[in-house]
Design a protein around this motif. Structure first.
Motif, PDB file in Angstrom:
ATOM      1  N   LYS A  44      44.261  51.292  51.230  1.00  0.00           N
ATOM      2  CA  LYS A  44      45.539  51.973  51.347  1.00  0.00           C
ATOM      3  C   LYS A  44      46.515  51.100  52.128  1.00  0.00           C
ATOM      4  O   LYS A  44      46.119  50.167  52.827  1.00  0.00           O
ATOM      5  CB  LYS A  44      45.365  53.326  52.050  1.00  0.00           C
ATOM      6  N   GLY A  45      47.804  51.419  52.016  1.00  0.00           N
ATOM      7  CA  GLY A  45      48.821  50.643  52.701  1.00  0.00           C
ATOM      8  C   GLY A  45      49.272  49.475  51.857  1.00  0.00           C
ATOM      9  O   GLY A  45      49.129  49.472  50.620  1.00  0.00           O
ATOM     10  N   ALA A  46      49.811  48.452  52.496  1.00  0.00           N
ATOM     11  CA  ALA A  46      50.273  47.251  51.787  1.00  0.00           C
ATOM     12  C   ALA A  46      49.081  46.364  51.463  1.00  0.00           C
ATOM     13  O   ALA A  46      48.339  45.938  52.353  1.00  0.00           O
ATOM     14  CB  ALA A  46      51.278  46.500  52.638  1.00  0.00           C
ATOM     15  N   ILE A  47      48.882  46.096  50.187  1.00  0.00           N
ATOM     16  CA  ILE A  47      47.734  45.309  49.717  1.00  0.00           C
ATOM     17  C   ILE A  47      48.245  44.068  48.998  1.00  0.00           C
ATOM     18  O   ILE A  47      48.972  44.165  48.005  1.00  0.00           O
ATOM     19  CB  ILE A  47      46.846  46.131  48.768  1.00  0.00           C
ATOM     20  N   THR A  48      47.873  42.910  49.496  1.00  0.00           N
ATOM     21  CA  THR A  48      48.285  41.644  48.876  1.00  0.00           C
ATOM     22  C   THR A  48      47.335  41.299  47.737  1.00  0.00           C
ATOM     23  O   THR A  48      46.115  41.302  47.918  1.00  0.00           O
ATOM     24  CB  THR A  48      48.279  40.501  49.903  1.00  0.00           C
ATOM     25  N   GLY A 102      50.849  38.049  46.198  1.00  0.00           N
ATOM     26  CA  GLY A 102      50.755  37.032  47.239  1.00  0.00           C
ATOM     27  C   GLY A 102      50.760  35.631  46.665  1.00  0.00           C
ATOM     28  O   GLY A 102      51.572  35.298  45.795  1.00  0.00           O
ATOM     29  N   LYS A 103      49.818  34.826  47.102  1.00  0.00           N
ATOM     30  CA  LYS A 103      49.766  33.433  46.647  1.00  0.00           C
ATOM     31  C   LYS A 103      49.238  33.349  45.223  1.00  0.00           C
ATOM     32  O   LYS A 103      48.484  34.216  44.761  1.00  0.00           O
ATOM     33  CB  LYS A 103      48.901  32.610  47.593  1.00  0.00           C
ATOM     34  N   GLN A 104      49.641  32.303  44.531  1.00  0.00           N
ATOM     35  CA  GLN A 104      49.141  32.020  43.192  1.00  0.00           C
ATOM     36  C   GLN A 104      48.550  30.616  43.189  1.00  0.00           C
ATOM     37  O   GLN A 104      49.234  29.648  43.514  1.00  0.00           O
ATOM     38  CB  GLN A 104      50.246  32.133  42.147  1.00  0.00           C
ATOM     39  N   ILE A 105      47.301  30.527  42.818  1.00  0.00           N
ATOM     40  CA  ILE A 105      46.583  29.256  42.803  1.00  0.00           C
ATOM     41  C   ILE A 105      46.290  28.879  41.350  1.00  0.00           C
ATOM     42  O   ILE A 105      45.707  29.668  40.600  1.00  0.00           O
ATOM     43  CB  ILE A 105      45.273  29.359  43.602  1.00  0.00           C
ATOM     44  N   ASN A 136      41.681  39.484  45.786  1.00  0.00           N
ATOM     45  CA  ASN A 136      41.799  38.176  45.141  1.00  0.00           C
ATOM     46  C   ASN A 136      41.370  38.319  43.687  1.00  0.00           C
ATOM     47  O   ASN A 136      40.213  38.623  43.395  1.00  0.00           O
ATOM     48  CB  ASN A 136      40.936  37.145  45.859  1.00  0.00           C
ATOM     49  N   LEU A 137      42.326  38.125  42.785  1.00  0.00           N
ATOM     50  CA  LEU A 137      42.093  38.385  41.365  1.00  0.00           C
ATOM     51  C   LEU A 137      41.995  37.079  40.595  1.00  0.00           C
ATOM     52  O   LEU A 137      42.950  36.301  40.528  1.00  0.00           O
ATOM     53  CB  LEU A 137      43.237  39.238  40.815  1.00  0.00           C
ATOM     54  N   VAL A 138      40.834  36.839  40.010  1.00  0.00           N
ATOM     55  CA  VAL A 138      40.599  35.645  39.199  1.00  0.00           C
ATOM     56  C   VAL A 138      40.905  35.977  37.741  1.00  0.00           C
ATOM     57  O   VAL A 138      40.375  36.947  37.192  1.00  0.00           O
ATOM     58  CB  VAL A 138      39.137  35.163  39.335  1.00  0.00           C
ATOM     59  N   LEU A 139      41.740  35.165  37.116  1.00  0.00           N
ATOM     60  CA  LEU A 139      42.106  35.350  35.720  1.00  0.00           C
ATOM     61  C   LEU A 139      41.699  34.097  34.953  1.00  0.00           C
ATOM     62  O   LEU A 139      42.136  32.989  35.270  1.00  0.00           O
ATOM     63  CB  LEU A 139      43.619  35.590  35.590  1.00  0.00           C
ATOM     64  N   THR A 140      40.827  34.260  33.954  1.00  0.00           N
ATOM     65  CA  THR A 140      40.322  33.104  33.215  1.00  0.00           C
ATOM     66  C   THR A 140      40.975  32.998  31.844  1.00  0.00           C
ATOM     67  O   THR A 140      41.234  34.001  31.183  1.00  0.00           O
ATOM     68  CB  THR A 140      38.791  33.171  33.060  1.00  0.00           C
ATOM     69  N   ALA A 141      41.239  31.762  31.436  1.00  0.00           N
ATOM     70  CA  ALA A 141      41.926  31.480  30.180  1.00  0.00           C
ATOM     71  C   ALA A 141      41.021  31.755  28.980  1.00  0.00           C
ATOM     72  O   ALA A 141      39.812  31.955  29.103  1.00  0.00           O
ATOM     73  CB  ALA A 141      42.410  30.031  30.162  1.00  0.00           C
TER      74      ALA A 141
END
Length: 298
Positions: A44-48, A102-105, A136-141
Motif C-alpha cells: 500500500k502507499g506509493a509503490i515504485t 521508477g528506473k528503466q534498465i 521490479n518488473l522484468v519484461l522479456t522480448a
C-alpha cells in the motif's frame, strides 16, 4: 515463492468444453467468488515500479507499457478509466496502492542469453534495487525463452527471502512463441472455441497481450505480495485478484468469448479502457471484495 499466471486461453478455454456456448452459459447462475485474506502484508502507499527490459523492444513498444503504468494512477482530467480499474485494489484492506514508474534498465544485448531459468528472472529483477515499497518488473522480448513460458504461464510474481526482501514480477512477449495462449483474445486460440480474434488497440498483438498479463501480475503483486495476502486455493498455485477472473473483459463473457467490449469505428480495435496520451487498453476483470464477484469496466 512465485505465483504463476496462465493465459486466459489456458485457464478459461482448456478447462471448458467447446460445446459450452452462450446459451448454455446464460443458464448457469454465477456463484459468489471469495478470495480469502490470509492476514499477510499488502503493498500500500506509493509503490515504485522499476522496469528491466530484457532483449530488444522498440521505443514505441516501451512507451505503450509505460503509458499503461502511468494511466493507473493518473490524476489528469478526465481521469483515465484505467485508473478506475486499478482503484479496485483499494478495496483490499482499505488503502491506495499508487504506482510510480521508477528506473528503466535496458539489457538489449541478452546478457544472460536467450533461454532463461527462474533464477535468471530473480537475478535480473535484483538489478532494479531493493528499495522499500517497490516492484521490479522484468519484461522479456519475443525471442527470449523463459522456463515454463507458454507451457504453464504467461507471467509470474514473487518475492525474495532473507534480510533483503523485494517483490518482483515477470511478463514475456508471446508474439513469436504462443500468442494464441498468452495474447488471447488478440490471437486465435490453440484450444477451445474458435472465436475470431479481436483487433489489438495499440496495433501490436504481443505488446497488447503483455498489457493484459502485466495488469494481472501487478494486481496480484499488490494484493498478495508475499503469498499470504488475498487468494483462493493452495498457496502453491493461488488464484488472485485478476487470475481468479481469467478470460473476462466485458459483460456477457463465457469460455471462448471475452464479453462485450468497445470497438473503435475507424480501426476496428477492441478496448475497454482509456489511458494517458490517448492510449486505449483491454484490461481483464478484477475481483471486487465488496461484491464477491469479478468486475469489468464495460
Amino acid at each position: 515463492m512465485a505465483s504463476n499466471y496462465m493465459s486466459a486461453t489456458l485457464l478459461f478455454l482448456l478447462c471448458s468444453s467447446s460445446l459450452f456456448g452462450a446459451s448454455m452459459a446464460a443458464l448457469v447462475k454465477e456463484q459468489p467468488l471469495v478470495l480469502k485474506y490470509h492476514n499477510g502484508a499488502l503493498l500500500k502507499g506509493a509503490i515504485t515500479v522499476n522496469l528491466i527490459w530484457y532483449g530488444k523492444f522498440t521505443p514505441i513498444q516501451r512507451s505503450i507499457i509505460v503509458d499503461f503504468l502511468q494511466s493507473l494512477n493518473s490524476q489528469k482530467s478526465p481521469v483515465p478509466s484505467a485508473a478506475t480499474w486499478w482503484k479496485t485494489t483499494e478495496k483490499y484492506k482499505t488503502g491506495a496502492s499508487t504506482l510510480i514508474v521508477g528506473k528503466q534498465i535496458l539489457d538489449e544485448n541478452y546478457s544472460l542469453g536467450k533461454s532463461l531459468k527462474n533464477s535468471h528472472i530473480v537475478y535480473l529483477a535484483s538489478k532494479g534495487g531493493h528499495m522499500g515499497r517497490s516492484v521490479n518488473l522484468v519484461l522479456t522480448a519475443k525471442d527470449v525463452f523463459v522456463e515454463g513460458f507458454c507451457m504453464s504461464r504467461c507471467g509470474t510474481h514473487g518475492s525474495t527471502r532473507g534480510k533483503i526482501r523485494f517483490a518482483y514480477g515477470w511478463v514475456g512477449n508471446s508474439e513469436a512463441q504462443c500468442a494464441g495462449q498468452c495474447a488471447w483474445p488478440f490471437y486465435q486460440p490453440i484450444y477451445g472455441p474458435q472465436t475470431p480474434p479481436l483487433v489489438a488497440p495499440n496495433g501490436d498483438v504481443g505488446i497488447d497481450g503483455m498489457i493484459i498479463n502485466v495488469a494481472t501480475v501487478l494486481a496480484g503483486t499488490v494484493t498478495n505480495p508475499f503469498n499470504n495476502g488475498y487468494f483462493q486455493g493452495p498457496a502453491t498455485a493461488p488464484l488472485e485478484a485478476v487470475s481468479a477472473c481469467t478470460g473476462k473483459f466485458g459483460s456477457g463473457s463465457y469460455p471462448g468469448y471475452p464479453g462485450q467490449v468497445l470497438v473503435d469505428k475507424s480501426t476496428g480495435a477492441s478496448y475497454n479502457a482509456h489511458g494517458v496520451n490517448g492510449r486505449r487498453f483491454l484490461l481483464p476483470a478484477m475481483w471486487d471484495p465488496t461484491k464477491s464477484a469479478c468486475w469489468t469496466l464495460v
